[in-house]
Design a protein around this motif. Sequence first.
Motif, PDB file in Angstrom:
ATOM      1  N   VAL A  19     -36.421 -88.427  35.898  1.00  0.00           N
ATOM      2  CA  VAL A  19     -37.659 -89.202  35.834  1.00  0.00           C
ATOM      3  C   VAL A  19     -38.745 -88.362  35.163  1.00  0.00           C
ATOM      4  O   VAL A  19     -39.128 -87.294  35.681  1.00  0.00           O
ATOM      5  N   ASP A  20     -39.214 -88.825  33.998  1.00  0.00           N
ATOM      6  CA  ASP A  20     -40.281 -88.143  33.262  1.00  0.00           C
ATOM      7  C   ASP A  20     -40.903 -89.161  32.315  1.00  0.00           C
ATOM      8  O   ASP A  20     -40.187 -89.976  31.726  1.00  0.00           O
ATOM      9  N   ASP A  21     -42.225 -89.105  32.166  1.00  0.00           N
ATOM     10  CA  ASP A  21     -42.880 -90.079  31.287  1.00  0.00           C
ATOM     11  C   ASP A  21     -42.756 -89.710  29.813  1.00  0.00           C
ATOM     12  O   ASP A  21     -43.065 -90.522  28.946  1.00  0.00           O
ATOM     13  N   LEU A  22     -42.293 -88.489  29.505  1.00  0.00           N
ATOM     14  CA  LEU A  22     -42.136 -88.053  28.122  1.00  0.00           C
ATOM     15  C   LEU A  22     -40.670 -88.096  27.718  1.00  0.00           C
ATOM     16  O   LEU A  22     -39.811 -87.493  28.381  1.00  0.00           O
ATOM     17  N   ALA A  23     -40.375 -88.804  26.627  1.00  0.00           N
ATOM     18  CA  ALA A  23     -38.999 -88.967  26.177  1.00  0.00           C
ATOM     19  C   ALA A  23     -38.366 -87.638  25.809  1.00  0.00           C
ATOM     20  O   ALA A  23     -37.168 -87.403  26.071  1.00  0.00           O
ATOM     21  N   GLU A  24     -39.153 -86.729  25.195  1.00  0.00           N
ATOM     22  CA  GLU A  24     -38.577 -85.442  24.775  1.00  0.00           C
ATOM     23  C   GLU A  24     -38.139 -84.612  25.978  1.00  0.00           C
ATOM     24  O   GLU A  24     -37.139 -83.879  25.913  1.00  0.00           O
ATOM     25  N   ASN A  25     -38.858 -84.728  27.097  1.00  0.00           N
ATOM     26  CA  ASN A  25     -38.440 -84.008  28.309  1.00  0.00           C
ATOM     27  C   ASN A  25     -37.139 -84.580  28.871  1.00  0.00           C
ATOM     28  O   ASN A  25     -36.272 -83.834  29.346  1.00  0.00           O
ATOM     29  N   LEU A  26     -37.000 -85.900  28.835  1.00  0.00           N
ATOM     30  CA  LEU A  26     -35.756 -86.521  29.306  1.00  0.00           C
ATOM     31  C   LEU A  26     -34.579 -86.096  28.434  1.00  0.00           C
ATOM     32  O   LEU A  26     -33.483 -85.815  28.939  1.00  0.00           O
ATOM     33  N   HIS A  27     -34.794 -86.037  27.125  1.00  0.00           N
ATOM     34  CA  HIS A  27     -33.716 -85.611  26.224  1.00  0.00           C
ATOM     35  C   HIS A  27     -33.319 -84.166  26.502  1.00  0.00           C
ATOM     36  O   HIS A  27     -32.129 -83.823  26.482  1.00  0.00           O
ATOM     37  N   ALA A  28     -34.327 -83.327  26.764  1.00  0.00           N
ATOM     38  CA  ALA A  28     -34.037 -81.916  27.043  1.00  0.00           C
ATOM     39  C   ALA A  28     -33.233 -81.758  28.337  1.00  0.00           C
ATOM     40  O   ALA A  28     -32.237 -81.015  28.380  1.00  0.00           O
ATOM     41  N   LEU A  29     -33.642 -82.463  29.384  1.00  0.00           N
ATOM     42  CA  LEU A  29     -32.909 -82.394  30.649  1.00  0.00           C
ATOM     43  C   LEU A  29     -31.489 -82.942  30.490  1.00  0.00           C
ATOM     44  O   LEU A  29     -30.523 -82.389  31.031  1.00  0.00           O
ATOM     45  N   SER A  30     -31.354 -84.035  29.741  1.00  0.00           N
ATOM     46  CA  SER A  30     -30.035 -84.639  29.532  1.00  0.00           C
ATOM     47  C   SER A  30     -29.121 -83.679  28.801  1.00  0.00           C
ATOM     48  O   SER A  30     -27.917 -83.578  29.108  1.00  0.00           O
ATOM     49  N   ALA A  31     -29.671 -82.950  27.811  1.00  0.00           N
ATOM     50  CA  ALA A  31     -28.857 -81.994  27.062  1.00  0.00           C
ATOM     51  C   ALA A  31     -28.390 -80.856  27.957  1.00  0.00           C
ATOM     52  O   ALA A  31     -27.243 -80.381  27.842  1.00  0.00           O
ATOM     53  N   LEU A  32     -29.262 -80.410  28.881  1.00  0.00           N
ATOM     54  CA  LEU A  32     -28.887 -79.304  29.765  1.00  0.00           C
ATOM     55  C   LEU A  32     -27.841 -79.713  30.799  1.00  0.00           C
ATOM     56  O   LEU A  32     -26.991 -78.904  31.197  1.00  0.00           O
ATOM     57  N   LEU A  33     -27.883 -80.963  31.242  1.00  0.00           N
ATOM     58  CA  LEU A  33     -26.978 -81.418  32.323  1.00  0.00           C
ATOM     59  C   LEU A  33     -25.791 -82.230  31.817  1.00  0.00           C
ATOM     60  O   LEU A  33     -25.015 -82.760  32.619  1.00  0.00           O
ATOM     61  N   ALA A  34     -25.638 -82.344  30.521  1.00  0.00           N
ATOM     62  CA  ALA A  34     -24.548 -83.152  29.958  1.00  0.00           C
ATOM     63  C   ALA A  34     -23.201 -82.668  30.472  1.00  0.00           C
ATOM     64  O   ALA A  34     -22.889 -81.478  30.429  1.00  0.00           O
ATOM     65  N   ASP A  35     -22.413 -83.623  30.988  1.00  0.00           N
ATOM     66  CA  ASP A  35     -21.088 -83.308  31.551  1.00  0.00           C
ATOM     67  C   ASP A  35     -20.290 -84.598  31.594  1.00  0.00           C
ATOM     68  O   ASP A  35     -20.836 -85.667  31.885  1.00  0.00           O
ATOM     69  N   ASP A  36     -18.989 -84.481  31.329  1.00  0.00           N
ATOM     70  CA  ASP A  36     -18.143 -85.673  31.316  1.00  0.00           C
ATOM     71  C   ASP A  36     -18.068 -86.345  32.682  1.00  0.00           C
ATOM     72  O   ASP A  36     -17.792 -87.549  32.769  1.00  0.00           O
ATOM     73  N   GLU A  37     -18.278 -85.593  33.770  1.00  0.00           N
ATOM     74  CA  GLU A  37     -18.163 -86.145  35.121  1.00  0.00           C
ATOM     75  C   GLU A  37     -19.510 -86.496  35.727  1.00  0.00           C
ATOM     76  O   GLU A  37     -19.598 -86.793  36.914  1.00  0.00           O
ATOM     77  N   VAL A  38     -20.575 -86.439  34.928  1.00  0.00           N
ATOM     78  CA  VAL A  38     -21.912 -86.742  35.422  1.00  0.00           C
ATOM     79  C   VAL A  38     -22.520 -87.839  34.558  1.00  0.00           C
ATOM     80  O   VAL A  38     -22.535 -87.737  33.330  1.00  0.00           O
ATOM     81  N   GLU A  39     -23.018 -88.894  35.209  1.00  0.00           N
ATOM     82  CA  GLU A  39     -23.719 -89.963  34.517  1.00  0.00           C
ATOM     83  C   GLU A  39     -25.210 -89.775  34.726  1.00  0.00           C
ATOM     84  O   GLU A  39     -25.692 -89.767  35.865  1.00  0.00           O
ATOM     85  N   LEU A  40     -25.943 -89.595  33.623  1.00  0.00           N
ATOM     86  CA  LEU A  40     -27.371 -89.340  33.685  1.00  0.00           C
ATOM     87  C   LEU A  40     -28.144 -90.641  33.499  1.00  0.00           C
ATOM     88  O   LEU A  40     -27.961 -91.345  32.503  1.00  0.00           O
ATOM     89  N   LEU A  41     -28.998 -90.966  34.456  1.00  0.00           N
ATOM     90  CA  LEU A  41     -29.826 -92.168  34.413  1.00  0.00           C
ATOM     91  C   LEU A  41     -31.261 -91.750  34.145  1.00  0.00           C
ATOM     92  O   LEU A  41     -31.800 -90.878  34.836  1.00  0.00           O
ATOM     93  N   GLN A  42     -31.900 -92.366  33.169  1.00  0.00           N
ATOM     94  CA  GLN A  42     -33.235 -91.962  32.760  1.00  0.00           C
ATOM     95  C   GLN A  42     -34.268 -93.024  33.100  1.00  0.00           C
ATOM     96  O   GLN A  42     -34.018 -94.219  32.946  1.00  0.00           O
ATOM     97  N   ALA A  43     -35.436 -92.546  33.546  1.00  0.00           N
ATOM     98  CA  ALA A  43     -36.545 -93.438  33.864  1.00  0.00           C
ATOM     99  C   ALA A  43     -37.827 -92.826  33.331  1.00  0.00           C
ATOM    100  O   ALA A  43     -38.068 -91.620  33.480  1.00  0.00           O
ATOM    101  N   ARG A  44     -38.701 -93.672  32.730  1.00  0.00           N
ATOM    102  CA  ARG A  44     -39.943 -93.192  32.130  1.00  0.00           C
ATOM    103  C   ARG A  44     -41.141 -93.359  33.079  1.00  0.00           C
ATOM    104  O   ARG A  44     -42.247 -92.963  32.736  1.00  0.00           O
TER     105      ARG A  44
END
Length: 372
Positions: A19-44
């Motif tokens: 959860v972050d209001d800035l899209a670039e922060n969500l992309h950064a977090l998603s890149a750090l936590l990317a994993d085949d066994e983890v589904e990342l859900l994003q909210a602005r």
Amino acid sequence: MNLDNRHPAPRPKVKCLLVDDLAENLHALSALLADDEVELLQARSGTEALEILLVHDVALALIDVQMPEMDGFQLAEMMRGVQRTRDVPIIFVTAGSSDRHRQFQGYESGAVDFLFKPIEPHILKSKAEVFFQLWRQKQQLAWELQERTNSLRIQEMFTAVLSHDLRGPLSAIQLSAKILEKRSDEDAQTIGGRIARSAKWMGRMIEDLLDVTRVRQGHGIPITRTPVDLASVVQGVVQERLVLSPDRHVNVEAEGDLHGSWDGDRLVQVASNLIGNALRHGTGDTVTVKLDGRHADRVVMSVLNDGHIPAELLPSIFDPFRRGQRQSARTEGLGLGLYIVQQVVQAHGGSIQVSSEPGQPTRFDVRLPRAI
């Protein structure tokens, strides 16, 4: 049924809410936590995050503190106020300084940790993995509990059906035994008597299995109250038991009024199991049964024998399918006797206690209210 031979537990993807209001922060977090066994859900926004939480079960929520309209603390408080999301672990992410007041406010809102920007990737992944692993273990335990519950239900259904179906052939055996007992041939009468006693014993075991199934399914032991003389019940059980153990003695000591409103057939089960156990496992030749009817509101039946029950077995003495360390030469029953006794006594609103001290007789005390 062996659970180890079943198909493995399903392994669904772990869901993590960002959860972050800035899209670039969500992309950064998603890149750090990317994993085949983890589904990342994003909210602005906090509102969008709550909508996602209504649909998805998440293992972890990474929430930015400084957001417009609804900040991270307010979102956390709303999550804690809803049953569905109150246990979701929350890690706050903030670009602010490590202000202790802000941290205390975050912990009061339900946070489990704080991460300060710029985020160290290794720290983020390590902390997130802890909560992902906890979620997987929780799902595994829930699956195993469901599997065991289903297995127990199937086994209980099988036991109930089997016990019911066994009554048919058992009735045929009992009828054949009666025919043999009526023959003029003495040997045939003897054989018929043995078959009849064995069939009666088998019938009791079938009834015990059915009673256990009723109790475990939540129906309890059914009882039908009628006026009963406990002394007559015990005398009948003693005569029957001594036929099976002609070299033993049972002394019955009765005093007071032994009448009450009970289920006579069920009390036969209680007396038969307690006296039968005392005869089988006692070390002496004599078993003593004391019937105390001196109290206006209750009757007490005590069964005493010279055997000894090890102290470590006493806490589980009434557990179903329990076997003691000492077995008699002729093993009887399924280990259900004392369990059924306890359930019958409790169904009457009574209680049962056991004591077995070195140098003292083993003693079972059954207290039965005369009426409810």
